[in-house]
Design an enzyme around this catalytic site. Structure first.
Site, short mmCIF file in Angstrom:
data_model
loop_
_atom_site.label_atom_id
_atom_site.label_comp_id
_atom_site.label_asym_id
_atom_site.label_seq_id
_atom_site.Cartn_x
_atom_site.Cartn_y
_atom_site.Cartn_z
N CYS A 16 80.34 -6.35 -16.60
CA CYS A 16 79.05 -5.75 -15.80
C CYS A 16 78.14 -7.15 -15.77
O CYS A 16 78.43 -8.29 -16.33
CB CYS A 16 78.21 -4.95 -16.78
SG CYS A 16 79.00 -3.29 -16.98
N SER A 301 88.97 -16.92 -5.90
CA SER A 301 89.05 -17.34 -7.33
C SER A 301 89.84 -18.59 -7.71
O SER A 301 89.85 -19.20 -8.65
CB SER A 301 89.22 -16.18 -8.53
OG SER A 301 90.22 -15.31 -7.95
N ASP A 363 97.18 -18.96 -7.98
CA ASP A 363 96.46 -17.83 -7.98
C ASP A 363 95.69 -18.07 -9.47
O ASP A 363 96.28 -18.84 -10.12
CB ASP A 363 96.93 -16.64 -7.93
CG ASP A 363 95.95 -15.37 -7.53
OD1 ASP A 363 94.68 -15.56 -7.67
OD2 ASP A 363 96.36 -14.29 -7.47
N CYS A 452 93.99 -12.44 -24.86
CA CYS A 452 94.65 -11.74 -23.57
C CYS A 452 95.98 -12.72 -23.31
O CYS A 452 97.17 -12.17 -23.17
CB CYS A 452 94.05 -11.62 -22.44
SG CYS A 452 93.23 -12.95 -21.75
P1 5GP Z 1 97.58 -8.06 -10.24
O1 5GP Z 1 98.37 -9.34 -11.03
O2 5GP Z 1 96.96 -7.37 -11.60
O3 5GP Z 1 98.05 -7.66 -9.10
O4 5GP Z 1 96.19 -9.06 -9.77
C1 5GP Z 1 95.97 -10.41 -10.03
C2 5GP Z 1 94.58 -10.69 -9.24
O5 5GP Z 1 93.75 -9.89 -9.69
C3 5GP Z 1 94.40 -12.16 -9.35
O6 5GP Z 1 94.35 -12.49 -8.00
C4 5GP Z 1 92.84 -12.08 -9.95
O7 5GP Z 1 92.13 -12.88 -9.24
C5 5GP Z 1 92.53 -10.54 -9.92
N1 5GP Z 1 91.91 -10.19 -11.20
C6 5GP Z 1 92.06 -10.59 -12.46
N2 5GP Z 1 91.48 -10.10 -13.37
C7 5GP Z 1 90.89 -9.11 -12.77
C8 5GP Z 1 90.07 -8.03 -13.19
O8 5GP Z 1 89.58 -7.87 -14.34
N3 5GP Z 1 89.57 -7.12 -12.29
C9 5GP Z 1 89.96 -7.26 -11.02
N4 5GP Z 1 89.54 -6.02 -10.15
N5 5GP Z 1 90.90 -8.11 -10.58
C10 5GP Z 1 91.22 -8.83 -11.27
MG MG Z 2 92.44 -12.98 -6.89
#
Ligand code: 5GP
Ligand code: MG
Length: 468
Positions: A16, A301, A363, A452
């Site tokens: 938050c 990011s 990424d 993590c």
């Molecule tokens: P995933 O591997 O879960 O499909 O997505 C990874 C992407 O989600 C990365 O590009 C990262 O920037 C973003 N991400 C990483 N941690 C979080 C989080 O806690 N919440 C959200 N909404 N996106 C995240």
């Molecule tokens: Mg991302």
């Protein structure tokens, strides 16, 4: 610890953004909170709220679902009176409870008057605290965890409001930062490991607390310092500042703030988030030499890491993807078909830049793996001949119990899989992760919670989560 062995993560579970202002004199303080929250919007898009003290021990507040700019408009802000003290909140909920009852600040009548509290974090022992209060005759209006925290702070206030914050903080287990307004006094609290960020700023005698320095910047305030782990900072009605420690702090903040959560222009505990990301990209290039033509980052990011990679590898930094700037980190996905398409709605590929090219794609992290797979497909469709994926952090193999949106092992693609298996699932030509030591070095070489990635949490959680 033994009596809560079987505890699941039922506690408060939010990342938050929080903000508190103790101004020198009455002003249009709701506008300041609005702009501060606007700068913290990346920390939560589910709800937003502002509460301000009217001085006569009453509180004016408004909160609702939505982005800061959706919840507040000029008309709503103009209804707020001039005031000296205020708190605000933006909420990211990772537990599906998207109901206005969860919106903050929490406003209540307490032992020492009307109170408004904004909280960020995850309390592992919320249920225990609630049970203790219920046993002593307390009632709860909702099943919302932020009500537990607010009640507990009030419950622990034996001498004055400040004693409530200090006594409560001693008993809270988990990651937390909160700001808490009682009359014109503003109290800011950070957990004993500094897992959640909280920074103090100053602008012409106004004292401001915020989750990130980017909010101070937005309000033209100077950074004074980070609130220290285990510290309670009190700004009284005459704006005298005092500091108390509820525990001997031991700094081990969340490294994922540097990886993903924080905004790149923020500085946390003295370390620039942009610089951490750029250094992480440089280290990827030092470690892994891949035959390729160009390098690109997944916006937003991972852009700094891609720049760092380019600097060391000599590969030209290229825009491979553009992000729709009107989209938040989460957005409404009304149907399954839309969900499938969600990456295309959020990102599109620059075919012109990548056609016929071997691409290194950076990424910041892979959590569930769904995003990477879709992005790689998108880039291949746009003509990239090879996509070499580099991740500017290690494999996420453990859940976060401190509020980052990864709270079960099963959700994590890296849980129980090798790098090669993940590579095949996401469809990359190669896949490399940054080792945890390199990430810590990139983030200034300090102690961090890296639970993590490697199970080394800020403190021993095995009593709470034996399955870890
Ligand atoms: P995933 O591997 O879960 O499909 O997505 C990874 C992407 O989600 C990365 O590009 C990262 O920037 C973003 N991400 C990483 N941690 C979080 C989080 O806690 N919440 C959200 N909404 N996106 C995240
Ligand atoms: Mg991302």
């Amino acid at each position: 610890m033994a009596e809560i062995k079987s505890l699941k993560s039922t506690g408060v579970q939010d990342e938050c953004g929080i903000l508190g202002i103790a101004a020198k004199c009455e002003q249009e303080i709701a506008h300041d909170v609005y702009f501060g929250l606007f700068a913290l919007q990346h920390r939560g898009q589910e709800s937003a709220g502002i509460a301000l003290s009217k001085g006569d021990s009453s509180v004016a507040y408004y909160k609702n679902m939505g982005l800061v700019s959706e919840v507040f408009d000029q008309e709503k802000l103009s209804i707020f009176p001039y005031a000296k003290t205020a708190v605000g909140h933006v909420r990211y909920a990772n537990k599906g409870s998207n109901n206005v009852v969860n919106a903050q600040p929490v406003v209540f009548f307490g032992r020492y008057g009307r109170v408004a509290l904004s909280f960020s974090g995850a309390l592992i022992n919320a249920q225990q605290l609630k049970d203790e209060m219920l046993k002593n005759g307390h009632i709860f209006q909702s099943s919302v965890d932020s009500e537990v925290l607010a009640s507990y702070v009030n419950y622990c206030a034996n001498d004055d409001a400040v004693s409530g914050a200090i006594n409560a903080a001693k008993k809270l287990v988990g990651a937390f930062a909160f700001v808490y307004m009682v009359g014109e006094t503003l109290i800011a609290v950070r957990d004993g490991y500094g897992i959640k960020p909280l920074i103090m700023g100053e602008r012409d005698g106004d004292i401001i607390f915020a989750s990130e320095s980017c909010a101070l910047e937005a309000l033209s305030a100077k950074i004074v310092r980070d609130v220290l782990p285990g510290e309670v900072v009190v700004v009284d009605k005459d704006r005298n500042i005092s500091s108390y420690f509820f525990t001997k702090g031991c700094k081990k903040p969340c490294i994922f703030e540097h990886v993903y959560t924080a905004r790149a222009d923020s500085k946390m505990d003295g370390v620039s988030v942009y610089e951490s990301r750029r250094q992480a990209g440089r280290k990827l290039a030092e470690l892994y030499n891949v035959e390729a033509d160009i390098v690109a980052g997944v916006p937003d990011s991972a852009l700094a890491a891609a720049k760092g990679y380019s600097e060391v590898s000599g590969l030209p930094f290229t825009d491979a993807l553009i992000k729709n700037r009107y989209i938040g980190r989460t957005f409404i996905q009304p149907s399954q078909a839309m969900r499938e398409n969600s990456v295309k709605i959020k990102l599109s590929a620059f075919a012109h830049n990548i056609k016929g090219k071997r691409l290194v794609l950076i990424d910041d992290s892979i959590v569930r793996g769904t995003t990477s797979k879709k992005i790689i497909t998108l880039l291949r469709q746009a003509g990239a001949t090879e996509v070499h994926m580099m991740i500017a952090s290690p494999m996420v193999i453990n859940p976060c119990h401190f509020g980052v949106d990864m709270d079960t092992k099963e959700q994590l693609i890296a849980n129980g899989r090798t790098e090669e298996e993940i590579r095949q699932i996401i469809g990359a030509d190669s896949l490399h992760y940054l080792p945890v030591e390199s990430l810590c070095e990139a983030c200034g070489g300090k102690e961090y919670c890296t639970g993590c990635f490697d199970g080394d949490y800020s403190f021993d959680i095995s009593g709470y989560y034996p399955e870890n």
